[in-house]
Design a protein around this motif. Structure first.
Motif, short mmCIF file in Angstrom:
data_model
loop_
_atom_site.label_atom_id
_atom_site.label_comp_id
_atom_site.label_asym_id
_atom_site.label_seq_id
_atom_site.Cartn_x
_atom_site.Cartn_y
_atom_site.Cartn_z
N ALA A 1 0.84 -1.21 0.00
CA ALA A 1 0.00 0.00 0.00
C ALA A 1 0.87 1.26 0.00
N VAL A 2 2.02 1.18 0.67
CA VAL A 2 2.94 2.34 0.65
C VAL A 2 3.51 2.50 -0.76
N ILE A 3 3.87 1.38 -1.36
CA ILE A 3 4.41 1.46 -2.73
C ILE A 3 3.37 2.08 -3.66
N ASP A 4 2.13 1.68 -3.47
CA ASP A 4 1.07 2.25 -4.31
C ASP A 4 0.97 3.77 -4.08
N ALA A 5 1.05 4.17 -2.80
CA ALA A 5 0.98 5.61 -2.50
C ALA A 5 2.17 6.34 -3.14
N PHE A 6 3.34 5.73 -3.04
CA PHE A 6 4.52 6.37 -3.62
C PHE A 6 4.35 6.52 -5.13
N ARG A 7 3.91 5.43 -5.77
CA ARG A 7 3.74 5.48 -7.24
C ARG A 7 2.77 6.59 -7.64
N HIS A 8 1.71 6.72 -6.83
CA HIS A 8 0.71 7.74 -7.14
C HIS A 8 1.32 9.14 -6.99
N ALA A 9 2.06 9.32 -5.91
CA ALA A 9 2.70 10.63 -5.69
C ALA A 9 3.69 10.91 -6.81
N TRP A 10 4.45 9.89 -7.15
CA TRP A 10 5.51 10.05 -8.16
C TRP A 10 4.90 10.31 -9.54
N ALA A 11 3.77 9.63 -9.81
CA ALA A 11 3.13 9.83 -11.12
C ALA A 11 2.75 11.30 -11.29
N GLY A 12 2.22 11.90 -10.22
CA GLY A 12 1.85 13.32 -10.29
C GLY A 12 3.07 14.18 -10.51
N TYR A 13 4.12 13.90 -9.75
CA TYR A 13 5.35 14.69 -9.88
C TYR A 13 5.90 14.56 -11.29
N ARG A 14 5.87 13.33 -11.76
CA ARG A 14 6.47 13.05 -13.07
C ARG A 14 5.70 13.74 -14.21
N LYS A 15 4.38 13.72 -14.06
CA LYS A 15 3.55 14.31 -15.12
C LYS A 15 3.59 15.84 -15.11
N PHE A 16 3.52 16.42 -13.92
CA PHE A 16 3.28 17.86 -13.85
C PHE A 16 4.46 18.68 -13.32
N ALA A 17 5.47 18.02 -12.77
CA ALA A 17 6.51 18.82 -12.10
C ALA A 17 7.90 18.26 -12.34
N TRP A 18 8.06 17.44 -13.32
CA TRP A 18 9.32 16.72 -13.53
C TRP A 18 10.53 17.68 -13.53
N GLY A 19 11.48 17.38 -12.66
CA GLY A 19 12.70 18.19 -12.62
C GLY A 19 12.55 19.49 -11.84
N HIS A 20 11.36 19.76 -11.36
CA HIS A 20 11.15 20.97 -10.56
C HIS A 20 11.14 20.59 -9.07
N ASP A 21 11.05 21.62 -8.24
CA ASP A 21 11.20 21.35 -6.81
C ASP A 21 10.00 20.62 -6.21
N GLU A 22 8.82 21.17 -6.40
CA GLU A 22 7.66 20.56 -5.74
C GLU A 22 6.46 20.51 -6.67
N LEU A 23 5.68 19.47 -6.46
CA LEU A 23 4.45 19.32 -7.24
C LEU A 23 3.33 20.16 -6.61
N LYS A 24 2.57 20.81 -7.48
CA LYS A 24 1.31 21.42 -7.04
C LYS A 24 0.21 20.55 -7.64
N PRO A 25 -0.25 19.57 -6.88
CA PRO A 25 -1.06 18.51 -7.49
C PRO A 25 -2.44 18.95 -7.94
N VAL A 26 -3.00 19.97 -7.28
CA VAL A 26 -4.36 20.37 -7.63
C VAL A 26 -4.34 21.17 -8.92
N SER A 27 -3.43 22.12 -9.01
CA SER A 27 -3.34 22.91 -10.23
C SER A 27 -2.49 22.22 -11.29
N ARG A 28 -2.02 21.04 -10.97
CA ARG A 28 -1.23 20.23 -11.92
C ARG A 28 -0.05 21.02 -12.47
N SER A 29 0.64 21.64 -11.55
CA SER A 29 1.82 22.40 -11.95
C SER A 29 2.90 22.20 -10.90
#
Ligand code: DMJ
Length: 656
Positions: free
Chosen positions: A206-234
């Motif tokens: 379940a932790v791995i699933d949570a990590f993957r979900h967090a990482w997927a957001g970072y990867r899609k919307f914030a790759w290489g940047h400091d922090e994900l803004k998950p709601v505004s997808r930036s």
């Protein structure tokens, strides 16, 4: 009288003759005819000179080509030879899975630099050639046993007693000298850790699933940047250094997320550059970036991370160039200009005293003592400063005078917290030899008991409040919840058993800080009720303090408490917290968000930010909490920095 007019300026004229009837049409035939006419107009001598020069140039070109071609052939031959002679490193990570495993991930080539990968975690002998790293286990064990015996023979063991604590110092116990000792060089005696459990259990999955979900957001919307803004997808930038990615490297390794690790490694290799005109906070960048790189290096054995860590460490060094040797809070890693915050010349005590684990380890790995010396100079100065109260320190220190400022205010929360944590952890890191660190730690724990520890009503929860100019405040930051874990760690390393009792009591409180909220997640700050009144709960929250930033401290301590007591209730409590994170902070499109109101389950008000420590710390500690294998990052082999990055203990007792 007017002066005579200036002479008219001399003008040069160019006369252009336009040929009648024949205009330039840009065609190739026009250009050919024009060149030929020019050629014919040249004298015989001119033509001969031009022909001679052309012939000469052609000859030179031919000669150069022949010699370069020879070198290429020779070069190729040599590397082929070398390749044959060098034994092939087995990759640390197996070849990554196919891109279909995660939509949108480009296929990655296996990296030749990897030696062995999860589930085989390993500490390597750093900064040596690959041959050095391949020493066999038998030799390693023999050397360790031999060295331990030699040390035993030559050391007289004494007992240090400090306010009820009876501690048997490790061989070589002594007060730190003014100059840093030559840091123990990495060797084959570096502690190793056992293999990770063959397959993660249900809660770990379940932790791995949570990590993957967090990482997927970072990867899609914030790759290489400091922090994900998950709601505004930036994304948001703080230092512009891919903070989340670096903070998460070792978590990916530990969770066995090979493909994600490799992709992030590639970014570090190709994109991470520190030659940037940017101010970084010394403490935050040390614990997250330097700590993250060092830990990734230890787990993966990949030199890339050590090189980056050394480069970054060098760029932080100007922060220590102050009149007092107490570092500035900020440093520009491109220009080397360091400075305090705009509004003061003070630094925060926790910040200047919580960079030592990382700087000391960087010295050990690189053999360059300057990092360790600069960081330990701060420890020495803070040790002897006036203004403490039974080991408790104020929150600010001046970079010019080197003295504490804003005296008389004491907290275990923001601005002081990790001062206490690093006293203990440095002592552990250094093999329990630096008595002064231990004494400061023990004195501080007694100071906490005497001045800050109280019980709430009606539930009698033990908590650590604050003291301001003699007035007690029943206020406790969630940050203080690191303390049960640190106390338990100390008890594990031989400190008094009542530290463990206090750890258990404070752990209960931190759990209640989560449990008593409608979302099951702790607010940033709570106030405890001190007076028996039937209608009042133990834990009170002010409207301004109701936010939760996905912080790790409760689950961090749950990890230590479970690891060191074996009591499964701590795992159950962590499981509740993970479910709360999933229910109230998970953003469907990817990532998790901090929330503004932990008391409103219907509208927790996402704040649109995923802090890097959610991946670096919170999920890592949850994963380790759910493991029943004490050898997975053993607490006898590793010490976690304040950002949850494991660093090796230099001389673990028994050498194992
Ligand atoms: C982290 O950066 C570190 O744990 C630090 O010591 C305190 N603040 C955050 C997590 O809450």
């Amino acid at each position: 009288m007017y002066p005579p007019p200036p002479p008219a300026p001399r003008r040069d004229f160019v006369s252009v003759t336009l040929s009648a009837g024949r205009t330039y049409d840009g065609s190739k035939s026009w250009r050919r005819r024009s060149c030929w006419r020019k050629w014919k107009q040249l004298s015989r001598l001119q033509r001969n000179v031009i022909l001679f020069l052309l012939t000469f140039l052609m000859l030179c070109g031919l000669l150069c080509y022949a010699s370069v071609a020879d070198q290429w052939r020779a070069g190729n031959g040599r590397s082929a030879e070398e390749r044959k002679r060098r034994p092939v490193d087995p990759p640390v990570l197996p070849a990554p899975r196919k891109a279909e495993d995660l939509p949108g991930v480009l296929p990655q080539k296996p990296q030749r630099h990897f030696r062995r990968g999860p589930p085989n975690l390993q500490i390597r002998a750093p900064s040596k050639g690959s041959e050095d790293r391949r020493q066999d286990d038998t030799k390693w064990r023999d050397e360790a046993v031999g060295d331990a015996r030699r040390e035993e023979r030559h050391t007289r063991r004494t007992v240090v007693s400090w306010r009820g604590a009876v501690i048997e110092p490790q061989p070589g116990t002594e007060l730190p000298t003014r100059k840093a000792e030559a840091p123990p060089r990495p060797s084959s005696q570096a502690p190793r850790i056992q293999n990770q459990a063959a397959s993660p259990n249900e809660r770990q999955r379940a932790v791995i699933d949570a990590f993957r979900h967090a990482w997927a957001g970072y990867r899609k919307f914030a790759w290489g940047h400091d922090e994900l803004k998950p709601v505004s997808r930036s994304f948001s930038e703080w230092f512009g250094l891919g903070l989340t990615l670096i903070d998460a490297l070792d978590t990916m390794w530990i969770l066995g997320l090979k493909k994600e690790f490799e992709e992030a490694r590639k970014w570090v290799s190709k994109k991470l550059r520190f030659q940037k005109d940017v101010d970084v906070n010394l403490f935050e960048s040390t614990i997250r970036i330097l700590g993250g790189l060092l830990s990734a290096y230890h787990l993966s054995g990949d030199d890339l991370f050590l090189k980056k860590a050394e480069d970054f460490g060098n760029r932080l060094m100007p922060a220590f160039r102050t009149p007092s040797k107490i570092p500035y809070s900020d440093v520009n890693i491109g220009t080397g200009a360091a400075h305090p915050p705009r509004w003061t010349s003070d630094s925060t005590v926790a910040e200047v005293t919580s960079i030592q684990l990382e700087f000391r380890e960087l010295s050990r790995l690189t053999g360059n003592k300057k990092f360790q010396e600069a960081a330990e100079e701060v420890t020495r100065r803070v040790h002897s400063l006036p203004g403490k109260k039974d080991g408790l320190v104020p929150m600010f220190i001046n970079t010019h005078s080197g003295l504490f400022t804003h005296m008389g205010v004491f907290t275990l929360g923001a601005r002081a917290d990790s001062y206490y944590e690093y006293l203990l952890k440095q002592w552990v890191q250094g093999g329990k030899k630096e008595t002064q660190l231990l004494e400061d730690y023990l004195e501080a724990i007694e100071g906490i008991r005497r001045h800050l520890l109280r019980r709430s009503e009606p539930g009698k929860l033990a908590f650590v409040g604050e003291l301001a100019h003699g007035r007690f405040s029943a206020k406790m930051d969630h940050l203080v919840c690191f303390l049960p874990g640190t106390l338990a760690l100390g008890a594990h390393h031989g400190l008094p058993a009542d530290h463990m009792e206090l750890a258990r009591a404070l752990m209960d409180t931190c759990y209640q800080m989560n449990r008593q909220m409608e979302t099951g997640l702790s607010p940033e700050i709570v106030h405890f009720n001190l007076y028996p009144q039937n209608d009042r709960k133990d834990v009170q929250v002010k409207p301004a303090d109701r936010h939760n930033l996905l912080r790790p401290e409760t689950v961090e301590s749950l990890f230590y408490l479970h690891r060191l007591t074996g009591d499964p209730k701590y795992q159950d409590w962590g499981w509740e917290i993970l479910q709360s994170f999933n229910t109230y902070t998970r953003v469907p499109s990817g990532g998790y968000s901090s929330i503004s109101n932990v008391q409103d389950p219907l509208n927790p008000q996402p704040r649109d930010k995923m802090e890097s420590f959610f991946l670096g710390e919170t999920l890592k500690y949850l994963y380790l909490l759910f493991s029943d294998d004490p050898s997975l990052l053993s607490l006898d082999a590793y010490v976690f920095n304040t950002e949850a990055h494991p660093l090796p203990i230099w001389a673990p007792p028994g050498g194992a």
